[in-house]
Each structure stands twice: as C-alpha cells, then as structure tokens.
Design a protein around this motif. Structure first.
Motif, PDB file in Angstrom:
ATOM      1  N   ASN A 231       0.808  -1.217   0.000  1.00  0.00           N
ATOM      2  CA  ASN A 231       0.000   0.000   0.000  1.00  0.00           C
ATOM      3  C   ASN A 231       0.842   1.268   0.000  1.00  0.00           C
ATOM      4  N   ALA A 232       2.091   1.168   0.456  1.00  0.00           N
ATOM      5  CA  ALA A 232       2.985   2.323   0.486  1.00  0.00           C
ATOM      6  C   ALA A 232       3.917   2.367  -0.721  1.00  0.00           C
ATOM      7  N   GLY A 233       3.739   1.435  -1.648  1.00  0.00           N
ATOM      8  CA  GLY A 233       4.582   1.416  -2.839  1.00  0.00           C
ATOM      9  C   GLY A 233       5.879   0.653  -2.694  1.00  0.00           C
ATOM     10  N   VAL A 234       6.081  -0.054  -1.575  1.00  0.00           N
ATOM     11  CA  VAL A 234       7.310  -0.818  -1.350  1.00  0.00           C
ATOM     12  C   VAL A 234       7.215  -2.148  -2.103  1.00  0.00           C
ATOM     13  N   PRO A 235       8.215  -2.480  -2.930  1.00  0.00           N
ATOM     14  CA  PRO A 235       8.140  -3.712  -3.717  1.00  0.00           C
ATOM     15  C   PRO A 235       8.558  -4.952  -2.924  1.00  0.00           C
ATOM     16  N   PHE A 236       7.953  -6.074  -3.276  1.00  0.00           N
ATOM     17  CA  PHE A 236       8.385  -7.379  -2.766  1.00  0.00           C
ATOM     18  C   PHE A 236       8.065  -8.418  -3.824  1.00  0.00           C
ATOM     19  N   LEU A 237       8.650  -9.602  -3.683  1.00  0.00           N
ATOM     20  CA  LEU A 237       8.417 -10.700  -4.619  1.00  0.00           C
ATOM     21  C   LEU A 237       7.550 -11.760  -3.966  1.00  0.00           C
ATOM     22  N   LEU A 238       6.636 -12.338  -4.739  1.00  0.00           N
ATOM     23  CA  LEU A 238       5.764 -13.399  -4.255  1.00  0.00           C
ATOM     24  C   LEU A 238       5.882 -14.606  -5.166  1.00  0.00           C
TER      25      LEU A 238
ATOM     26  N   ILE B   8       6.479 -18.673   8.739  1.00  0.00           N
ATOM     27  CA  ILE B   8       5.348 -18.324   9.597  1.00  0.00           C
ATOM     28  C   ILE B   8       4.278 -19.391   9.395  1.00  0.00           C
ATOM     29  N   SER B   9       3.835 -20.006  10.477  1.00  0.00           N
ATOM     30  CA  SER B   9       2.784 -21.024  10.408  1.00  0.00           C
ATOM     31  C   SER B   9       1.581 -20.551  11.197  1.00  0.00           C
ATOM     32  N   VAL B  10       0.432 -20.458  10.543  1.00  0.00           N
ATOM     33  CA  VAL B  10      -0.808 -20.115  11.228  1.00  0.00           C
ATOM     34  C   VAL B  10      -1.531 -21.406  11.583  1.00  0.00           C
ATOM     35  N   HIS B  11      -2.242 -21.393  12.716  1.00  0.00           N
ATOM     36  CA  HIS B  11      -2.939 -22.587  13.199  1.00  0.00           C
ATOM     37  C   HIS B  11      -4.412 -22.497  12.829  1.00  0.00           C
ATOM     38  N   VAL B  12      -4.896 -23.510  12.129  1.00  0.00           N
ATOM     39  CA  VAL B  12      -6.282 -23.565  11.664  1.00  0.00           C
ATOM     40  C   VAL B  12      -7.037 -24.599  12.496  1.00  0.00           C
TER      41      VAL B  12
ATOM     42  N   ALA C 288      -5.803 -16.741   6.792  1.00  0.00           N
ATOM     43  CA  ALA C 288      -5.090 -15.994   5.757  1.00  0.00           C
ATOM     44  C   ALA C 288      -4.813 -14.570   6.227  1.00  0.00           C
ATOM     45  N   SER C 289      -5.799 -13.964   6.873  1.00  0.00           N
ATOM     46  CA  SER C 289      -5.615 -12.610   7.397  1.00  0.00           C
ATOM     47  C   SER C 289      -4.515 -12.573   8.449  1.00  0.00           C
ATOM     48  N   ARG C 290      -4.493 -13.582   9.317  1.00  0.00           N
ATOM     49  CA  ARG C 290      -3.465 -13.604  10.366  1.00  0.00           C
ATOM     50  C   ARG C 290      -2.074 -13.794   9.765  1.00  0.00           C
ATOM     51  N   LEU C 291      -1.966 -14.601   8.725  1.00  0.00           N
ATOM     52  CA  LEU C 291      -0.676 -14.750   8.046  1.00  0.00           C
ATOM     53  C   LEU C 291      -0.174 -13.399   7.541  1.00  0.00           C
ATOM     54  N   LEU C 292      -1.056 -12.646   6.882  1.00  0.00           N
ATOM     55  CA  LEU C 292      -0.641 -11.378   6.291  1.00  0.00           C
ATOM     56  C   LEU C 292      -0.352 -10.323   7.350  1.00  0.00           C
ATOM     57  N   SER C 293      -1.126 -10.294   8.430  1.00  0.00           N
ATOM     58  CA  SER C 293      -0.852  -9.306   9.478  1.00  0.00           C
ATOM     59  C   SER C 293       0.467  -9.614  10.183  1.00  0.00           C
ATOM     60  N   THR C 294       0.769 -10.896  10.375  1.00  0.00           N
ATOM     61  CA  THR C 294       2.053 -11.280  10.980  1.00  0.00           C
ATOM     62  C   THR C 294       3.202 -10.973  10.033  1.00  0.00           C
TER      63      THR C 294
ATOM     64  N   ALA D 264       3.235  -8.643   7.791  1.00  0.00           N
ATOM     65  CA  ALA D 264       3.394  -7.185   7.785  1.00  0.00           C
ATOM     66  C   ALA D 264       4.199  -6.718   8.987  1.00  0.00           C
ATOM     67  N   GLY D 265       3.929  -7.309  10.156  1.00  0.00           N
ATOM     68  CA  GLY D 265       4.669  -6.924  11.349  1.00  0.00           C
ATOM     69  C   GLY D 265       6.131  -7.303  11.279  1.00  0.00           C
ATOM     70  N   LEU D 266       6.419  -8.420  10.608  1.00  0.00           N
ATOM     71  CA  LEU D 266       7.790  -8.905  10.519  1.00  0.00           C
ATOM     72  C   LEU D 266       8.613  -8.114   9.504  1.00  0.00           C
ATOM     73  N   THR D 267       7.975  -7.679   8.435  1.00  0.00           N
ATOM     74  CA  THR D 267       8.701  -7.062   7.327  1.00  0.00           C
ATOM     75  C   THR D 267       8.495  -5.556   7.213  1.00  0.00           C
ATOM     76  N   SER D 268       7.515  -5.018   7.949  1.00  0.00           N
ATOM     77  CA  SER D 268       7.101  -3.606   7.847  1.00  0.00           C
ATOM     78  C   SER D 268       6.406  -3.304   6.520  1.00  0.00           C
ATOM     79  N   LEU D 269       6.011  -4.330   5.757  1.00  0.00           N
ATOM     80  CA  LEU D 269       5.196  -4.118   4.567  1.00  0.00           C
ATOM     81  C   LEU D 269       3.782  -3.722   4.987  1.00  0.00           C
ATOM     82  N   ASP D 270       3.145  -2.849   4.204  1.00  0.00           N
ATOM     83  CA  ASP D 270       1.785  -2.400   4.462  1.00  0.00           C
ATOM     84  C   ASP D 270       0.851  -3.252   3.609  1.00  0.00           C
ATOM     85  N   LEU D 271       0.266  -4.285   4.216  1.00  0.00           N
ATOM     86  CA  LEU D 271      -0.512  -5.271   3.483  1.00  0.00           C
ATOM     87  C   LEU D 271      -1.992  -5.179   3.844  1.00  0.00           C
TER      88      LEU D 271
END
Length: 323
Positions: free
Chosen positions: A102-109, A200-204, A217-223, A225-232
C-alpha cells in the motif's frame, strides 16, 4: 549444499523486461513463498497469496514450467467437457510476481502449486532469481491444523535462521523430525547460501482444515506485515472471516455435541493464553480433548442426520423432528 542455480534456469521463463523491484535506496525486496498443498490447512496460504496478487499492484516476473515439476497423476488437472468434446483444461501454475504494498514498497511473491519433483533444482532456480533481484529476506507461509477453536483469534508459530529477527513471535521450541516440503527446502537451502530465511505457520481449527478459512489468511498477512514492515491489506479477508464465523456459529447452535467440543477447545485456548508467561505449551491441556478424526466424525454424523431429516420432511413424514 544443493545444485548451482545457473544450471537450472530452464525451469522457468523470465518476463522481459523484468519489473524493477529495488527501492530507491537500493534495498532489495523480500521474497515471500506461498506454496499450495502440503501445509495449507484451510487454504489459508493460497487465499493469502491470491489476495496479495489481486488487491495490490502486481506484475508477473517469472513462470515455472509445471511439466517439469508436477506429477499430474497425483494432482490431475481438471478438464472441461461439453458433453461431446473436451473444451479446456485448468493446468496448475507456479509463478513469481513483483508486488507493491500500500505504500509502494516492492516485494516478490512465489506462489502456486508445490512442486512434486526436482526439489533441489527448483530451490537452485529460486536462488538464482533471488540473486538476480537482490533479495534481502526470504519468508515462507504455512498453515497447519491444530486443536484451536474458530471462536478465538488464530495463533501463530515462527521459525528461522535469525532468532532475533523473529522478535517475540511464538516458537515451536522442541527438536523434531518432520516430513519434508518444497517450502522447507527453500528455507534450508537459501539459508545455507547466506539468505536470512524465516517461516510463519498459522494454526487452523482442525475441524475446519478442509474448508476455506479466511481468518487464518488474514493472520498470516498481518504477521508478515509486522515482521517485514510491509503495508498489506487484510480488510476484505477480515470481512470474509466474520461472515464465515456467523455461518459456523449458526450451524453449531443446532448441535450440542459439537458445541461442547468447541467449548472444550475454548477452555484450552484461554488457559494457554493466560499461562503464556509461564511458557505453557499450546498443546497441553488439563483434560483430554477429542482428536481431529473424532470431531470430523461428529460433523459427518450431524450432516447425515440433517440430510435424513430433510428427506423425511420432503416425504411428508409425520414423525417428530430429530437433531
């Protein structure tokens, strides 16, 4: 130490011209790998990857040749048939996208089907791409079934080559031997070649492991984001999770046995949360809990009873309703 990456670029096709993925300050991008299959309970990894591609600015970087990596006999592609002729096929895909947060920072997926074959060559090819684009960190997403209730926030465990980088994220903490996956191989081989790698492993909830569970899925992305400082973004996933929660709660209201199982899981979850400072294991419990198979059997029994009741109602039966 694995294969040399230059020998195996034939495993993928690189887009030309390649998207620019370095920040203005020259900092290399994070590589996130999200592979479907082995560790994707609740389809959380696939949902998270698709959400990143669809909700953010995304460009294709590379496409892997699945003919070289996938055993179609174990995961047969779905064919379209008109009734008279075959009209199409849904082939599995494995791609690398350059995405901007969201802030324009690039990453690879790196996302798509987990390779069945040539893991060493695959990891070497990914390392070649990582070298090419100056990747700074490599982070894998996983989702595993656990004895946790859907009525509580999804929990997380993390692991990686740099313990300090993981901060206060919960760890497994005990040595073990595990069935391997391509994601694990990526983490191992890239760390051996100097990359900082994490997982990162989320528990279902294990009674929902075969469903699509957007809360994980939301918890994976929020975690992440916290680890990388990416705005997801996670708002759409959170809305989908809330809608699913209402649906599940409605179904549980009609079955006391399943509701009691969930209540037992809630008690275990709450006890763990209260005892975190004493480092009580998430899997510890004062009372024995039913297994995933037992919970699944109970759900199947409930669904069968509902189907039987529907048949009786459709036949105009006069007997009393049963739950």
């Amino acid at each position: 130490m694995g294969f040399e990456p230059a020998e195996h670029s034939s495993l993928y096709e690189l887009e030309f011209p390649a998207p620019r993925v370095a920040e203005d300050a020259g900092v290399g991008p994070v590589l996130i790998h999200a592979l479907d299959g082995f560790a994707d309970a609740g389809n959380a990894v696939a949902v998270a990857a698709r959400h990143l591609r669809d909700s953010l600015d995304s460009e294709l970087v590379a496409t892997f040749h699945t003919d070289e990596l996938v055993d179609y006999r174990t995961r047969r592609p779905v064919m379209d048939f008109s009734g008279q002729a075959f009209t199409g096929v849904e082939m599995p895909s494995l791609t690398v996208h350059a995405i901007r947060d969201n802030a324009g920072v690039p990453f690879l997926l790196l996302s798509g089907v987990e390779p069945d074959l040539r893991w060493e060559q695959f990891t070497a090819a990914v390392r070649g791409l990582s070298d090419r684009f100056g990747v700074s960190d490599v982070i894998g997403l996983n989702a595993i079934p656990m004895a946790v209730p859907h009525t509580r926030p999804s929990t997380i465990t993390a692991h990686g080559s740099d313990v300090e980088y993981l901060g206060d994220l919960p760890r497994w903490g005990s040595p073990m031997k595990l069935p391997g996956s391509a994601s694990m191989m990526l983490e191992l081989r890239l760390s051996e070649h100097g990359y900082r790698t994490s997982g990162i492993s989320v528990h279902v909830p294990h009674y929902l492991a075969q469903s699509t569970y957007p809360a994980a899925a939301s918890r994976l992305l929020s975690t992440l984001a916290g680890l990388t400082s990416l705005d997801l973004p996670t708002k759409a996933l959170d809305s989908a999770a809330e809608a699913l929660r209402v649906q599940i709660d409605s179904e549980l209201a009609n079955n006391g046995e399943i509701a009691s199982v969930v209540a037992a899981l809630e008690s275990q979850y709450d006890a763990y949360t209260q005892a975190q400072e004493q480092q009580v294991s998430l899997l510890a419990a004062d009372e024995p809990l039913p297994s995933a198979d037992e919970i699944g059997d109970e759900f199947q029994r409930y669904l069968a009873e509902q189907a039987q009741q529907a048949d009786e109602d459709g036949d105009g039966g006069d007997g009393p309703a049963t739950a």
